[in-house]
Design a protein around this motif. Structure first.
Motif, PDB file in Angstrom:
ATOM      1  N   PHE A  38       0.822  -1.208   0.000  1.00 23.34           N
ATOM      2  CA  PHE A  38       0.000   0.000   0.000  1.00 23.34           C
ATOM      3  C   PHE A  38       0.861   1.265   0.000  1.00 23.34           C
ATOM      4  O   PHE A  38       0.651   2.179  -0.806  1.00 23.34           O
ATOM      5  N   THR A  39       1.854   1.319   0.889  1.00 20.01           N
ATOM      6  CA  THR A  39       2.700   2.520   0.954  1.00 20.01           C
ATOM      7  C   THR A  39       3.586   2.641  -0.283  1.00 20.01           C
ATOM      8  O   THR A  39       3.831   3.753  -0.768  1.00 20.01           O
ATOM      9  N   ASP A  40       4.063   1.508  -0.827  1.00 12.22           N
ATOM     10  CA  ASP A  40       4.844   1.571  -2.066  1.00 12.22           C
ATOM     11  C   ASP A  40       3.982   2.079  -3.219  1.00 12.22           C
ATOM     12  O   ASP A  40       4.452   2.840  -4.074  1.00 12.22           O
ATOM     13  N   THR A  41       2.723   1.657  -3.248  1.00 11.97           N
ATOM     14  CA  THR A  41       1.811   2.113  -4.301  1.00 11.97           C
ATOM     15  C   THR A  41       1.549   3.613  -4.175  1.00 11.97           C
ATOM     16  O   THR A  41       1.513   4.333  -5.180  1.00 11.97           O
ATOM     17  N   MET A  42       1.375   4.098  -2.944  1.00 15.52           N
ATOM     18  CA  MET A  42       1.178   5.529  -2.750  1.00 15.52           C
ATOM     19  C   MET A  42       2.416   6.304  -3.202  1.00 15.52           C
ATOM     20  O   MET A  42       2.300   7.357  -3.851  1.00 15.52           O
ATOM     21  N   ASN A  43       3.595   5.782  -2.887  1.00 18.93           N
ATOM     22  CA  ASN A  43       4.829   6.448  -3.333  1.00 18.93           C
ATOM     23  C   ASN A  43       4.905   6.487  -4.851  1.00 18.93           C
ATOM     24  O   ASN A  43       5.281   7.506  -5.439  1.00 18.93           O
ATOM     25  N   PHE A 263       3.946  11.797   6.300  1.00 19.31           N
ATOM     26  CA  PHE A 263       2.613  11.199   6.469  1.00 19.31           C
ATOM     27  C   PHE A 263       2.647   9.713   6.146  1.00 19.31           C
ATOM     28  O   PHE A 263       2.110   8.882   6.885  1.00 19.31           O
ATOM     29  N   LEU A 264       3.293   9.361   5.025  1.00 18.14           N
ATOM     30  CA  LEU A 264       3.351   7.958   4.620  1.00 18.14           C
ATOM     31  C   LEU A 264       4.141   7.129   5.624  1.00 18.14           C
ATOM     32  O   LEU A 264       3.768   5.991   5.925  1.00 18.14           O
ATOM     33  N   ASN A 265       5.239   7.681   6.152  1.00 19.27           N
ATOM     34  CA  ASN A 265       6.052   6.931   7.111  1.00 19.27           C
ATOM     35  C   ASN A 265       5.312   6.688   8.414  1.00 19.27           C
ATOM     36  O   ASN A 265       5.404   5.605   8.998  1.00 19.27           O
ATOM     37  N   LYS A 268       2.891   3.984   7.655  1.00 18.29           N
ATOM     38  CA  LYS A 268       3.581   2.712   7.421  1.00 18.29           C
ATOM     39  C   LYS A 268       4.048   2.073   8.721  1.00 18.29           C
ATOM     40  O   LYS A 268       3.748   0.900   8.999  1.00 18.29           O
ATOM     41  N   TYR A 269       4.760   2.846   9.544  1.00 12.27           N
ATOM     42  CA  TYR A 269       5.344   2.260  10.753  1.00 12.27           C
ATOM     43  C   TYR A 269       4.283   1.986  11.819  1.00 12.27           C
ATOM     44  O   TYR A 269       4.430   1.054  12.623  1.00 12.27           O
ATOM     45  N   SER A 356      -5.087   4.319  -8.093  1.00 10.89           N
ATOM     46  CA  SER A 356      -5.430   3.385  -9.156  1.00 10.89           C
ATOM     47  C   SER A 356      -4.676   2.071  -8.986  1.00 10.89           C
ATOM     48  O   SER A 356      -3.486   2.056  -8.662  1.00 10.89           O
ATOM     49  N   THR A 357      -5.373   0.953  -9.247  1.00  8.64           N
ATOM     50  CA  THR A 357      -4.712  -0.351  -9.186  1.00  8.64           C
ATOM     51  C   THR A 357      -3.692  -0.497 -10.316  1.00  8.64           C
ATOM     52  O   THR A 357      -2.855  -1.407 -10.272  1.00  8.64           O
ATOM     53  N   ASP A 358      -3.756   0.393 -11.311  1.00 16.17           N
ATOM     54  CA  ASP A 358      -2.738   0.368 -12.365  1.00 16.17           C
ATOM     55  C   ASP A 358      -1.361   0.694 -11.794  1.00 16.17           C
ATOM     56  O   ASP A 358      -0.333   0.315 -12.381  1.00 16.17           O
ATOM     57  N   ASP A 359      -1.341   1.419 -10.672  1.00 15.72           N
ATOM     58  CA  ASP A 359      -0.074   1.785 -10.036  1.00 15.72           C
ATOM     59  C   ASP A 359       0.319   0.819  -8.923  1.00 15.72           C
ATOM     60  O   ASP A 359       1.265   1.092  -8.168  1.00 15.72           O
ATOM     61  N   LEU A 360      -0.416  -0.301  -8.795  1.00  9.56           N
ATOM     62  CA  LEU A 360      -0.121  -1.262  -7.731  1.00  9.56           C
ATOM     63  C   LEU A 360       1.338  -1.695  -7.815  1.00  9.56           C
ATOM     64  O   LEU A 360       1.806  -2.181  -8.846  1.00  9.56           O
ATOM     65  N   THR A 361       2.064  -1.508  -6.727  1.00 10.37           N
ATOM     66  CA  THR A 361       3.513  -1.748  -6.708  1.00 10.37           C
ATOM     67  C   THR A 361       3.847  -2.851  -5.713  1.00 10.37           C
ATOM     68  O   THR A 361       3.628  -2.694  -4.508  1.00 10.37           O
ATOM     69  N   VAL A 362       4.342  -3.976  -6.237  1.00 11.31           N
ATOM     70  CA  VAL A 362       4.787  -5.075  -5.379  1.00 11.31           C
ATOM     71  C   VAL A 362       6.282  -5.237  -5.597  1.00 11.31           C
ATOM     72  O   VAL A 362       6.736  -5.880  -6.549  1.00 11.31           O
ATOM     73  N   ALA A 363       7.066  -4.609  -4.738  1.00  5.07           N
ATOM     74  CA  ALA A 363       8.522  -4.702  -4.847  1.00  5.07           C
ATOM     75  C   ALA A 363       8.979  -6.116  -4.506  1.00  5.07           C
ATOM     76  O   ALA A 363       8.316  -6.832  -3.737  1.00  5.07           O
TER      77      ALA A 363
END
Length: 860
Positions: A38-43, A263-265, A268-269, A356-363
């Protein structure tokens, strides 16, 4: 190979019993992976947006922030003369340049005077339509704005508020209110995280946001072919000099990303912290599962040892089972984590932040972290049961299943638990008596950790005593069935203690946060009652300030005795000890503020601080910088001149409201800051004439709703409710995250009961044979579950209230001096725990009731 075969056979032979432990691993890993995805996708979303919307080089006015935000104390964005555009266009390496104007300090309303601002906290941006925006926005209907009566809106905002071409829109800024009709709707070509954007033509934007033409907030520069952004930045900066901010596209994107990074950190944490709590609870579940499986297989393991299996082989056999459990649970958890991330994206979409799920990021690191974490935690949790299994002797094959408890280890455990609990209690005592919050918080953290570990270690000892008490209070009324349930819970105190401890952790945190939240509300409410001497508080519900026109309207409202303006600003202080303090806060207010907020003074009279060239400071600031009544402080106001102010009052540093504030009068501020640079009001206080409070309240609400809907009028009751709701919303969110740990704990109760039923199969068959009915059997198991859950609740709530009471002592150092125990919440959680016990026993009790009596008796 034989160890692996044995492990696989045992794992699949008990696959039903492993399932709940696997679910615990799955949930914990899913929460970790879901948070990371989720946080990677927001980034990724913000990166794409910032990169797409940044020109090769951006020139900004002096005073603008690195991220380009335009909010300022004056309500107007920092601007530069239009002549800068011509200078930039003549710079070597520039292909094209275009001036723009935009501001985030604007409220936009529709024809019904309802606000069109996002509810997610994203900004409302009003700016000029330009070629840079045309790269990232596509006009889907209508046309770009031309003339003072046209505005274009982004498609997401139009859809959300059902805006159509020709609809009236009002834009309220410090300059005034401008109405225009929707001329076009433009859709983002990249994901818009939720900002509401309105476009005007350049001239109209200048007049609406700044109040005059011939100025820009930014100049967007495009590089000529073959010229790098860095080289173009050097050329532009050299041509313009130091009076402007010049940034490359990467620098702008990085600055914008940094502005959302905090905000994201935090998100996330915080979420990873709750996932860690769920993992901790899951450890108890896994330990219990393998401990009971090892106990049930005592004879089998003894036979294995008798025919030649070594202690190490038995140990490895159990650890391989744990490894399989960890791998299966973790793999499923990684997949579930992606689903959680998508669910969070949908939830944020409902709150107004579009992802958008188009930006879904799974590192690649996400599944690796999930797998490693899940497997390592599972194997470590199974180590103690595995070690215990390796100690089973061949002679155990000749005894009944199960091994007697190790009395010596129980004594050692009790001693260690008492020492840890005592050390934790002492740490909490030191924290409660601390003179400084920073030092006390360290002792509080140590006390929380030590008491939690201590209660976990001492759990079996506590179980023996508390379960007997609970048995007398709750179970004896059910007759022989209740007594059997009590004895079953007491049969293995270590198991009961571990199962209760899993539930204890989540409930302890719930109780602690409830006490802290309730105490904060009670303390702030008490401070409002004691210190606030005004009837109404008027403030914006966004980042916008209160315009002079709105203040004028407030002052003209009938039935008001006085109106007080409140203008925070910053200045550089030079104190009597010779130190220079940059960007120090100072609040300018009307002299009536001394009556509106009854601040306690330790020296002088606060009303004197509002005399010409006078000010007040708070006690800690005065002590730190050798300041006394009559001391002179050199105050260099931002965008103004330097003043030498005399300290006429020293206020207490213990107040909750306006804690640490330094005051001067608006008249003094106006003497040194030009009218065009004077900060606007952040708050306005109004006091009604005697007996006219209701009429003044109604009039204020009516007048401001029609002209300034961005302002909210609250009386003291409204303000207290808003404060309570704000803290309540935060606590509800935390409770929702803690629910994950409680769900895992409930699975632990279910698993313990299910394995306990299997362990007592023969015993249950014998009880059924001598007359125990199915209903009585199910009731016995349900009562056993209830007493375990209530035992865990008692430990958790008691521990949590202790933590919360200690935390409140530290809050008292910040002025929050009232300890308030939210008994309705505590009682509700306690009663809810009993229902949790009933729910957890449903499946094990049903399965026990369906046992065939003869087969159960024949079980070895």
């Amino acid at each position: 190979m034989s160890v692996l075969k044995t492990s696989l056979r045992n794992f699949f032979a008990h696959k039903g019993r492993m399932a709940l432990s696997a679910v615990a691993v799955l949930l914990s890993v899913a929460f970790v992976c879901g948070t990371l995805v989720f946080t990677d996708t927001m980034n990724t979303t913000f990166d794409k947006l910032f990169q797409a919307t940044s020109s090769d080089v951006t020139v900004s006015a002096k005073g603008s922030s690195d991220s380009g935000e335009t909010t300022s104390r004056t309500g107007r964005p920092p601007v530069m003369p239009a002549s800068v555009l011509g200078e930039v266009r003549s710079v070597r390496g520039v292909k094209s340049a275009e001036g723009t104007v935009f501001s985030t300090s604007v409220t936009v309303i529709d024809a019904k005077r309802d606000k069109l601002s996002p509810t997610s906290g994203a900004p409302t941006i009003v700016g000029s339509w330009n070629r840079n925006d045309a790269r990232t926005m596509k006009i889907t209907s209508g046309a770009a704005p031309k003339g003072p009566d046209q505005v274009m809106v982004d498609a997401d905002t139009a859809d959300k508020h059902h805006l159509e071409l020709g609809d009236d829109i009002g834009m309220i800024s410090v300059v005034g209110t401008r109405h225009a009709r929707v001329s076009g709707i433009a859709a983002f070509q990249v994901t818009n995280p939720g900002a509401a954007i309105f476009y005007l033509d350049t001239k109209t934007a200048q007049q609406t946001l700044v109040g005059r033409t011939g100025v820009y907030t930014d100049v967007n520069v495009t590089a000529a072919k073959g010229v790098s952004d860095d080289q173009l930045k050097k050329n532009v900066a050299a041509a313009l000099g130091r009076g402007y901010k010049v940034q490359t596209a990467k620098e702008v994107a990085d600055a914008n990303q940094k502005s959302v990074e905090s905000f994201l950190n935090v998100m996330k944490y915080a979420m990873l912290g709750f996932a860690g709590i769920a993992f901790l609870v899951g450890i108890f579940l896994i330990i219990n599962t393998f401990s009971m499986l090892v106990a049930q297989r005592t004879r089998e393991i003894g036979l294995m040892r008798a025919i030649g299996s070594s202690r190490g082989q038995v140990n490895r056999s159990v650890l391989v089972e744990a490894l399989l459990l960890g791998v299966i649970g973790s793999v499923l958890g990684v997949g579930a984590g992606v689903g959680i991330a998508v669910g969070l994206m949908k939830l944020m979409g409902n709150m107004g932040m579009h992802l958008s799920t188009d930006d879904l990021t799974v590192a690649w690191t996400t599944p690796v972290v999930g797998l490693v974490l899940g497997v390592v935690v599972t194997v470590l949790a199974a180590y103690l049961p595995a070690r215990r299994a390796g100690k089973i002797s061949p002679m155990a094959a000749l005894r009944d299943a199960g091994t007697p408890a190790d009395v010596r280890s129980g004594v050692v455990r009790a001693v260690i638990g008492l020492v840890l609990t005592g050390a934790g209690g002492f740490s909490l005592y030191v924290a409660a008596g601390a003179d400084k919050a920073k030092a006390g918080s360290g002792w509080l953290g140590l006390g929380v950790v030590l008491t939690l570990i201590g209660f976990v270690v001492i759990g079996p000892l506590l179980a023996g005593g508390l379960v007997r008490v609970l048995g007398m209070v709750l179970l004896r009324i059910f007759g022989p069935v209740g007594r059997m349930a009590e004895r079953n819970a007491l049969r293995n105190p270590r198991r009961t203690g571990a199962t209760g401890a899993a539930l204890m952790i989540g409930l302890a945190l719930v109780a602690c946060l409830s006490v802290v939240g309730s105490s904060m509300v009670a303390s702030a409410t008490d401070q409002l009652d004691k210190t606030v001497g005004t009837d109404f508080i008027i403030q914006p519900d966004n980042a916008q300030l209160i315009t002079p026109q709105a203040v004028k309207l407030i002052k003209e409202t009938p039935d008001l005795a006085r109106v007080t303006e409140y203008r925070p600003t910053t200045a550089d202080f030079t104190t009597p000890d010779g130190k220079t303090l940059r960007d120090t806060d100072i609040t300018a207010a009307d002299p009536s503020y001394a009556s509106d907020l009854r601040k306690k003074t330790v020296a002088g009279n606060l009303a004197d601080a509002y005399r010409p060239d006078s000010m007040s400071v708070h006690e800690k600031f005065a002590q730190a910088h050798d300041i006394h009544l009559g001391s002179k402080i050199t105050v260099a106001f931002k965008d103004g001149a330097t003043a030498h102010l005399t300290v006429r009052a020293i206020t207490s540093s213990d107040d909750v409201i306006d804690q640490g504030a330094k005051y001067t009068s608006i008249a003094t501020l106006a003497k040194y800051v030009p009218a065009g640079r004077m900060p606007l009001d952040e708050l306005v206080f109004a006091t009604a004439k005697d007996g006219q409070q209701a009429a003044a309240y109604k009039a204020l609400k009516s007048e401001l709703h029609d002209g300034y809907p961005q302002l909210t009028v609250r009386d003291q009751t409204d303000y207290k409710k808003a404060l309570k709701d704000q803290i309540g919303q935060l606590l509800n969110m935390i409770y929702g995250l803690l629910a994950l740990a409680i769900i895992v704990a409930v699975l632990g109760v279910v698993n313990t009961l299910a394995l306990s039923v299997v362990e007592r199969t023969r015993e249950i068959g014998l009880m059924r044979a001598i007359g125990l009915s199915r209903r009585q059997l199910r009731r016995m198991i349900r009562l056993e579950s209830v007493v375990i859950a209530v035992f865990g609740a008692l430990l958790g709530l008691g521990l949590g209230m202790g933590w919360g009471a200690t935390a409140q002592k530290l809050l008292a150092l910040q002025g929050l001096k009232i300890l308030d125990i939210p008994w309705p919440t505590i009682i509700a959680v306690f009663v809810g725990s009993a229902f949790v016990g009933l729910f957890a026993a449903l499946v094990p009790a049903f399965r026990a009731g369906r046992m065939n009596v003869l087969n159960a008796i024949a079980t070895e």
